[in-house]
Design an enzyme around this catalytic site. Structure first.
Site, PDB file in Angstrom:
ATOM      1  N   GLU A  48      -0.852  -9.252  -0.471  1.00 48.17           N
ATOM      2  CA  GLU A  48      -2.273  -9.450  -0.139  1.00 48.17           C
ATOM      3  C   GLU A  48      -3.130  -9.465  -1.406  1.00 48.17           C
ATOM      4  OE1 GLU A  48      -2.038  -6.220   2.801  1.00 48.17           O
ATOM      5  OE2 GLU A  48      -3.028  -7.591   4.204  1.00 48.17           O
ATOM      6  N   GLU A  89       4.486  -5.341   7.313  1.00 49.61           N
ATOM      7  CA  GLU A  89       3.740  -4.291   8.025  1.00 49.61           C
ATOM      8  C   GLU A  89       4.205  -4.059   9.458  1.00 49.61           C
ATOM      9  OE1 GLU A  89       2.399  -6.424   5.922  1.00 49.61           O
ATOM     10  OE2 GLU A  89       0.862  -5.435   4.714  1.00 49.61           O
ATOM     11  N   GLY A 120       0.466  -4.961   0.932  1.00 53.26           N
ATOM     12  CA  GLY A 120      -0.740  -4.980   0.101  1.00 53.26           C
ATOM     13  C   GLY A 120      -0.527  -5.661  -1.242  1.00 53.26           C
ATOM     14  N   ALA A 147       0.873  -1.179   0.000  1.00 54.92           N
ATOM     15  CA  ALA A 147       0.000   0.000   0.000  1.00 54.92           C
ATOM     16  C   ALA A 147       0.903   1.220   0.000  1.00 54.92           C
ATOM     17  CB  ALA A 147      -0.877  -0.020   1.240  1.00 54.92           C
TER      18      ALA A 147
HETATM   19  N1  COA Z   1       4.588   3.072  -0.630  1.00 53.71           N
HETATM   20  C1  COA Z   1       4.970   4.231  -1.176  1.00 53.71           C
HETATM   21  N2  COA Z   1       6.077   4.351  -1.930  1.00 53.71           N
HETATM   22  C2  COA Z   1       6.814   3.245  -2.122  1.00 53.71           C
HETATM   23  C3  COA Z   1       6.470   2.005  -1.572  1.00 53.71           C
HETATM   24  C4  COA Z   1       5.300   1.940  -0.781  1.00 53.71           C
HETATM   25  N3  COA Z   1       4.873   0.801  -0.245  1.00 53.71           N
HETATM   26  N4  COA Z   1       7.404   1.089  -1.923  1.00 53.71           N
HETATM   27  C5  COA Z   1       8.306   1.757  -2.678  1.00 53.71           C
HETATM   28  N5  COA Z   1       7.954   3.052  -2.799  1.00 53.71           N
HETATM   29  C6  COA Z   1       8.650   4.107  -3.534  1.00 53.71           C
HETATM   30  C7  COA Z   1       9.865   4.617  -2.771  1.00 53.71           C
HETATM   31  O1  COA Z   1       9.483   5.571  -1.801  1.00 53.71           O
HETATM   32  C8  COA Z   1      10.674   5.206  -3.889  1.00 53.71           C
HETATM   33  O2  COA Z   1      10.121   6.452  -4.258  1.00 53.71           O
HETATM   34  P1  COA Z   1      11.080   7.742  -4.500  1.00 53.71           P
HETATM   35  O3  COA Z   1      11.943   7.340  -5.646  1.00 53.71           O
HETATM   36  O4  COA Z   1      10.114   8.835  -4.852  1.00 53.71           O
HETATM   37  O5  COA Z   1      11.844   7.938  -3.242  1.00 53.71           O
HETATM   38  C9  COA Z   1      10.412   4.260  -5.053  1.00 53.71           C
HETATM   39  O6  COA Z   1       9.189   3.589  -4.738  1.00 53.71           O
HETATM   40  C10 COA Z   1      11.485   3.207  -5.248  1.00 53.71           C
HETATM   41  O7  COA Z   1      11.650   2.510  -4.021  1.00 53.71           O
HETATM   42  P2  COA Z   1      13.067   2.334  -3.266  1.00 53.71           P
HETATM   43  O8  COA Z   1      12.800   2.099  -1.826  1.00 53.71           O
HETATM   44  O9  COA Z   1      13.973   3.469  -3.619  1.00 53.71           O
HETATM   45  O10 COA Z   1      13.609   1.014  -3.973  1.00 53.71           O
HETATM   46  P3  COA Z   1      14.639  -0.040  -3.361  1.00 53.71           P
HETATM   47  O11 COA Z   1      15.039  -0.927  -4.482  1.00 53.71           O
HETATM   48  O12 COA Z   1      15.730   0.664  -2.595  1.00 53.71           O
HETATM   49  O13 COA Z   1      13.796  -0.898  -2.277  1.00 53.71           O
HETATM   50  C11 COA Z   1      11.857  -2.086  -1.471  1.00 53.71           C
HETATM   51  C12 COA Z   1      12.723  -1.700  -2.696  1.00 53.71           C
HETATM   52  C13 COA Z   1      10.644  -2.814  -2.014  1.00 53.71           C
HETATM   53  C14 COA Z   1      12.650  -3.034  -0.563  1.00 53.71           C
HETATM   54  C15 COA Z   1      11.468  -0.808  -0.716  1.00 53.71           C
HETATM   55  O14 COA Z   1      10.904   0.112  -1.637  1.00 53.71           O
HETATM   56  C16 COA Z   1      10.455  -1.014   0.386  1.00 53.71           C
HETATM   57  O15 COA Z   1      10.810  -1.522   1.442  1.00 53.71           O
HETATM   58  N6  COA Z   1       9.184  -0.602   0.159  1.00 53.71           N
HETATM   59  C17 COA Z   1       8.150  -0.649   1.163  1.00 53.71           C
HETATM   60  C18 COA Z   1       7.672  -2.061   1.357  1.00 53.71           C
HETATM   61  C19 COA Z   1       6.630  -2.112   2.442  1.00 53.71           C
HETATM   62  O16 COA Z   1       6.890  -1.900   3.599  1.00 53.71           O
HETATM   63  N7  COA Z   1       5.396  -2.421   2.036  1.00 53.71           N
HETATM   64  C20 COA Z   1       4.291  -2.566   2.955  1.00 53.71           C
HETATM   65  C21 COA Z   1       3.491  -1.329   3.042  1.00 53.71           C
HETATM   66  S1  COA Z   1       2.176  -1.521   4.184  1.00 53.71           S
END
Ligand code: COA
Length: 260
Positions: A115, A135, A112, A66
């Site tokens: 999910e 989460e 999400g 999400a």
């Molecule tokens: N919500 C909002 N933005 C998200 C996102 C999320 N769940 N997951 C990734 N993004 C965005 C990042 O903020 C980033 O945006 P920016 O370039 O404007 O800063 C872009 O997507 C790329 O992500 P980034 O984190 O730079 O890539 P990465 O390769 O370093 O890491 C992940 C990849 C998937 C490990 C990391 O993005 C992450 O941990 N995301 C969140 C996962 C999460 O907790 N999901 C559950 C949400 S309830």
């Protein structure tokens, strides 16, 4: 169908829905959830569509969760509403769709995203995919059905560990756990999903809808799936598909199901 955050392609009875926010790793914001609802609703109502594949754009993510930026400042009430509305219009909606939905997990499927994949009828993944429910690392729990569907798919103990550690598992580990049915290379992912969809599409769409309902009812509170099965089995005898399927068998030819 014109959307801002998703793409919908249709060919020969198969629809492919692509979540298209690659710069945000296809994170599910409110607008995307609403567009997905509208797309799935329209595809279900289109009787020419016999199967749907759901995937993410780009090579990195199916859906990275999400959209955290949208809910970081929510109150208790807003948080509850976010989960309730999302479950109703997307996650439960997809699970109960009468048209089969295959998730083609092409990269990160987190929170999400996992999910949503779990709400689909089954899943295939590319070998670079990573799955998890992170989460609790954000101070929240899965809110789009993750605490319910993950134990249904992989068992309570494994689900508890994955949720509590906020860890990620590889595509092969997901396959071993029963979370995804097949793992293949990224290039072969959509061809594989399409091959499975084409096998599904040869069969009676009416019978498939009935089977989805009967299987889902096994997991519904206070609903007896065996009773649903009996009712749906009986209903099949009144369909044109049943007449065609049995007649074709007796005439030693391939059925041409009218889908009614
Ligand atoms: N919500 C909002 N933005 C998200 C996102 C999320 N769940 N997951 C990734 N993004 C965005 C990042 O903020 C980033 O945006 P920016 O370039 O404007 O800063 C872009 O997507 C790329 O992500 P980034 O984190 O730079 O890539 P990465 O390769 O370093 O890491 C992940 C990849 C998937 C490990 C990391 O993005 C992450 O941990 N995301 C969140 C996962 C999460 O907790 N999901 C559950 C949400 S309830």
């Amino acid at each position: 169908m014109n959307f801002e955050n998703i793409l919908v392609e249709q060919a020969n009875g198969l629809a492919t829905v692509i979540i298209n926010r690659p710069k945000k790793l296809n994170a599910l914001n409110k607008a995307t959830i609403e567009e997905l609802h509208n797309a799935f609703k329209a595809l279900e109502n289109d009787l020419t569509v016999k199967a749907i594949i759901l995937t993410g754009s780009g090579e990195k993510a199916f859906v990275a969760g999400a959209d955290i930026s949208e809910f970081a400042h929510f109150s208790v009430e807003e948080g509850g509403m976010l989960a309730r509305k999302g479950q109703e219009i997307l996650f439960d909606f997809v699970e109960n769709l009468s048209t089969p939905v295959i998730a083609a997990i092409n990269g990160f499927a987190l929170g999400g995203g996992l999910e949503l994949a779990m709400a689909c009828h089954f899943r295939v993944a590319s070998d670079n995919a990573k799955m998890g429910l992170p989460e609790v690392s954000l101070g929240v729990i899965p809110g789009y059905g993750g605490t319910q569907r993950l134990p249904q798919l992989i068992g309570k103990g494994k689900a508890m560990e994955l949720i509590m550690t906020a860890g990620m598992i590889s595509a092969d580990e997901a396959k071993d756990a029963g979370l995804v049915n097949h793992v293949t290379s990224q290039e072969e992912l959509l061809p594989l999903a399409e091959k499975i969809a084409s096998k599904i599409m040869r069969n009676s769409s009416v019978a498939i809808s009935a089977a989805i309902k009967a299987v889902n009812d096994n997991f519904k509170d206070g609903v007896n799936g065996f009773k649903t099965e009996i009712t749906e089995f009986g209903n099949c005898f009144g369909t044109e598909d049943f007449k065609e399927g049995t007649t074709a068998f007796l005439e030693k030819r391939k059925p041409d199901f009218p889908g009614k």
